[in-house]
Design a protein around this motif. Sequence first.
Motif, PDB file in Angstrom:
ATOM      1  N   TYR A 108       0.902  -1.341   0.041  1.00  0.00           N
ATOM      2  CA  TYR A 108       0.076  -0.052  -0.101  1.00  0.00           C
ATOM      3  C   TYR A 108       0.893   1.295   0.277  1.00  0.00           C
ATOM      4  O   TYR A 108       0.429   2.301  -0.446  1.00  0.00           O
ATOM      5  N   LEU A 109       2.026   1.141   0.451  1.00  0.00           N
ATOM      6  CA  LEU A 109       2.909   2.526   0.573  1.00  0.00           C
ATOM      7  C   LEU A 109       3.033   3.026  -0.714  1.00  0.00           C
ATOM      8  O   LEU A 109       3.046   4.318  -0.971  1.00  0.00           O
ATOM      9  N   PRO A 110       3.405   2.206  -1.666  1.00  0.00           N
ATOM     10  CA  PRO A 110       3.763   3.066  -3.070  1.00  0.00           C
ATOM     11  C   PRO A 110       2.619   3.659  -3.470  1.00  0.00           C
ATOM     12  O   PRO A 110       2.640   4.787  -4.148  1.00  0.00           O
ATOM     13  N   TRP A 111       1.542   3.041  -3.523  1.00  0.00           N
ATOM     14  CA  TRP A 111       0.221   3.293  -4.084  1.00  0.00           C
ATOM     15  C   TRP A 111       0.092   4.883  -3.351  1.00  0.00           C
ATOM     16  O   TRP A 111      -0.707   5.499  -4.112  1.00  0.00           O
ATOM     17  N   ALA A 112      -0.271   4.659  -1.999  1.00  0.00           N
ATOM     18  CA  ALA A 112      -0.326   5.870  -1.220  1.00  0.00           C
ATOM     19  C   ALA A 112       0.221   7.026  -1.702  1.00  0.00           C
ATOM     20  O   ALA A 112      -0.250   8.139  -1.748  1.00  0.00           O
ATOM     21  N   LEU A 113       1.711   6.956  -1.690  1.00  0.00           N
ATOM     22  CA  LEU A 113       2.580   7.886  -1.884  1.00  0.00           C
ATOM     23  C   LEU A 113       2.311   8.518  -3.172  1.00  0.00           C
ATOM     24  O   LEU A 113       2.334   9.864  -3.503  1.00  0.00           O
ATOM     25  N   LEU A 114       2.372   7.769  -4.215  1.00  0.00           N
ATOM     26  CA  LEU A 114       1.927   8.070  -5.679  1.00  0.00           C
ATOM     27  C   LEU A 114       0.558   8.864  -5.723  1.00  0.00           C
ATOM     28  O   LEU A 114       0.427   9.736  -6.495  1.00  0.00           O
ATOM     29  N   SER A 115      -0.222   8.330  -5.253  1.00  0.00           N
ATOM     30  CA  SER A 115      -1.706   8.733  -5.265  1.00  0.00           C
ATOM     31  C   SER A 115      -1.487  10.270  -4.623  1.00  0.00           C
ATOM     32  O   SER A 115      -2.292  11.288  -5.240  1.00  0.00           O
ATOM     33  N   LEU A 116      -0.918  10.514  -3.508  1.00  0.00           N
ATOM     34  CA  LEU A 116      -1.003  11.949  -2.874  1.00  0.00           C
ATOM     35  C   LEU A 116      -0.077  12.961  -3.622  1.00  0.00           C
ATOM     36  O   LEU A 116      -0.561  13.879  -3.627  1.00  0.00           O
ATOM     37  N   LEU A 117       0.818  12.199  -4.121  1.00  0.00           N
ATOM     38  CA  LEU A 117       1.695  13.017  -4.951  1.00  0.00           C
ATOM     39  C   LEU A 117       1.176  13.553  -6.009  1.00  0.00           C
ATOM     40  O   LEU A 117       1.046  14.719  -6.614  1.00  0.00           O
ATOM     41  N   GLN A 118       0.245  12.831  -6.715  1.00  0.00           N
ATOM     42  CA  GLN A 118      -0.519  13.324  -7.942  1.00  0.00           C
ATOM     43  C   GLN A 118      -1.547  14.163  -7.436  1.00  0.00           C
ATOM     44  O   GLN A 118      -2.060  15.106  -8.337  1.00  0.00           O
ATOM     45  N   ALA A 119      -2.355  13.835  -6.322  1.00  0.00           N
ATOM     46  CA  ALA A 119      -3.399  14.692  -5.984  1.00  0.00           C
ATOM     47  C   ALA A 119      -2.725  16.194  -5.627  1.00  0.00           C
ATOM     48  O   ALA A 119      -3.539  17.073  -5.714  1.00  0.00           O
ATOM     49  N   GLY A 120      -1.437  16.052  -5.393  1.00  0.00           N
ATOM     50  CA  GLY A 120      -0.795  17.467  -4.952  1.00  0.00           C
ATOM     51  C   GLY A 120      -1.004  18.366  -6.254  1.00  0.00           C
ATOM     52  O   GLY A 120      -1.227  19.597  -5.914  1.00  0.00           O
ATOM     53  N   TYR A 121      -0.926  18.011  -7.431  1.00  0.00           N
ATOM     54  CA  TYR A 121      -1.011  18.868  -8.425  1.00  0.00           C
ATOM     55  C   TYR A 121      -2.245  19.351  -8.793  1.00  0.00           C
ATOM     56  O   TYR A 121      -2.498  20.603  -9.276  1.00  0.00           O
ATOM     57  N   LEU A 122      -3.167  18.555  -8.363  1.00  0.00           N
ATOM     58  CA  LEU A 122      -4.783  19.096  -8.595  1.00  0.00           C
ATOM     59  C   LEU A 122      -4.708  20.004  -7.380  1.00  0.00           C
ATOM     60  O   LEU A 122      -5.679  20.908  -7.603  1.00  0.00           O
ATOM     61  N   ALA A 123      -4.146  20.108  -6.147  1.00  0.00           N
ATOM     62  CA  ALA A 123      -4.190  20.984  -5.167  1.00  0.00           C
ATOM     63  C   ALA A 123      -3.717  22.165  -5.834  1.00  0.00           C
ATOM     64  O   ALA A 123      -4.305  23.371  -5.487  1.00  0.00           O
TER      65      ALA A 123
END
Length: 559
Positions: A108-123
Amino acid sequence: MVRAGGVARIRPGTLRRVIVDMPATAVEMMRERPLPLPVAVVAAVGGGVALLLAFPPYGVWPLAAVGVALLAGAAHRRRPRAGAGLGFLTGVALFAPLLGWTNLHTGYLPWALLSLLQAGYLALLGAATAWVSPLVDRLRWGWPVLTGVLWVAQEALRDRTPFGGFPWGRLAFSQDGSPLLRLAALGGAPLVTFAVAVAGGFLVAAGWAGWAAYRHPGRRWTPVAGAMAAVLAVPAVGLLVPIRAEGGGEAVTVAIVQGNVPRLGLDFNAQRQAVLNNHVAATVELADQVASGARPRPDLVVWPENSSDIDPLRDASAGDRIQSAADAVGVPILVGAVLRGPGEGQVRNAGLLWWPGTGPDLDQLYTKRHPVPFAEYVPFRDVARLVSKQVDRVRADFVPGSTPGVLAAGPAVLGDVICFEVAYDEVVRDTVTGGAQLLVVQTNNATFDVAEARQQLAMVRLRAVEHGRPALMASTVGVSGFVSPDGRVSDATEFNTRAIVVRQLHLADGHTLATRVGLWPEVALTFLAVAALAAAGVRRRTRGALTAGTPVRGRQDGA
């Protein structure tokens, strides 16, 4: 005007006269309030869900514009930090499920980190949307264009940072079944993204006009009808773009061999050998079918990425197995191979042309130019290990190639890209400008799922239209298939199955407008986004000076 403490202050009466003299639309916009925060949160999350459903495997492409509109409406008239928070909610709602396939075998860690990183661009996008809101005080109907350029700029940044970027989830990749796909032939993925976001901006404009008409019963509903007509007109424009139905060049017959992988649980070396054996056996079966007349003789056979994880240039047994398959079918095989070197502890992800009789052609070898960080190589390994020791599952770092994947394979010149490279504009374009007549995507989806495979096939469809080339995707486990230059898919295979598909294709030459102009549409649209951000800063400063010292009832920018 009076001065107090050296600061210019405008008398309330003067401010009222200025407002009275302003256009009615400007007055109305200055009186607008942001959506109530609970409503905005729901809209932001709903926007992410709508965007998700636009992508395969769901494929409800009109919802992409709805998702854009919901985020734009939620962030409008808010402070940038609030817009950033709402954009982050949209990003999490989109990317966490969209990238769910990344946690199937890596945790789950790579998935969570990648998802949060990509969400940061929509932020960042949400903050930018809130920042430019004052521009619509005088340019209400310019909001669709502002929405479009901000989305393109966000994707341009996300596609390149960090470590070369991760373009998964671009708006353009949700439009594989839409008329807007045709716009790729004019300006590539950035133009398709722009058009989707413009449609979303018109939806926002329709919502504003409808709310104004509801609040003021005497107001006409004509603006609402006009905005909705514009929403429908945007995809209709795509139908006006002429594209090729098929290539007009020489006909070639191509076979895709999808050998599948064995069950999990075998040790590493046995697994690699079994995958290679599967592709050899399927190719020999194809040769038998050709000999019996059950299938036409191909001019080329394509194996997927990782079809030989054993280096066939250094392991004689692996090389002999591939040679036996090439000799049996009697035509060259494009092999997806992992090659050791050039340095100690280094490997290469390669497409290698293997000929019957003569073996590998080292002059027709493509090394993947864009290896995936933390999957094919680990940047700052010692630092990354402090976060998770799972990084050591990447035992050797893949080194990038330096030249485009242009391979001469008998009657066809191939444009070879490997796996996620199909998402990167310049990697695919470089093969076409280098002379490729047929786009080939070699991929290994065995550690993912069918949703990831179908998302990748949608990218292949866009690339075929963008460059006016027939294309194919060859996967170890599926989905494999052929794509015509107008984006239609033929002979798509099922997931997690063994399959052999053969099809005649017509090669293509020449360049579409998108191929000729390259990244310039993205550069131009990104420049407009930067200009809009700068203009919004000037507008905010001017408005701040105008209202300095004057009590304001309520807050215009929102929480």
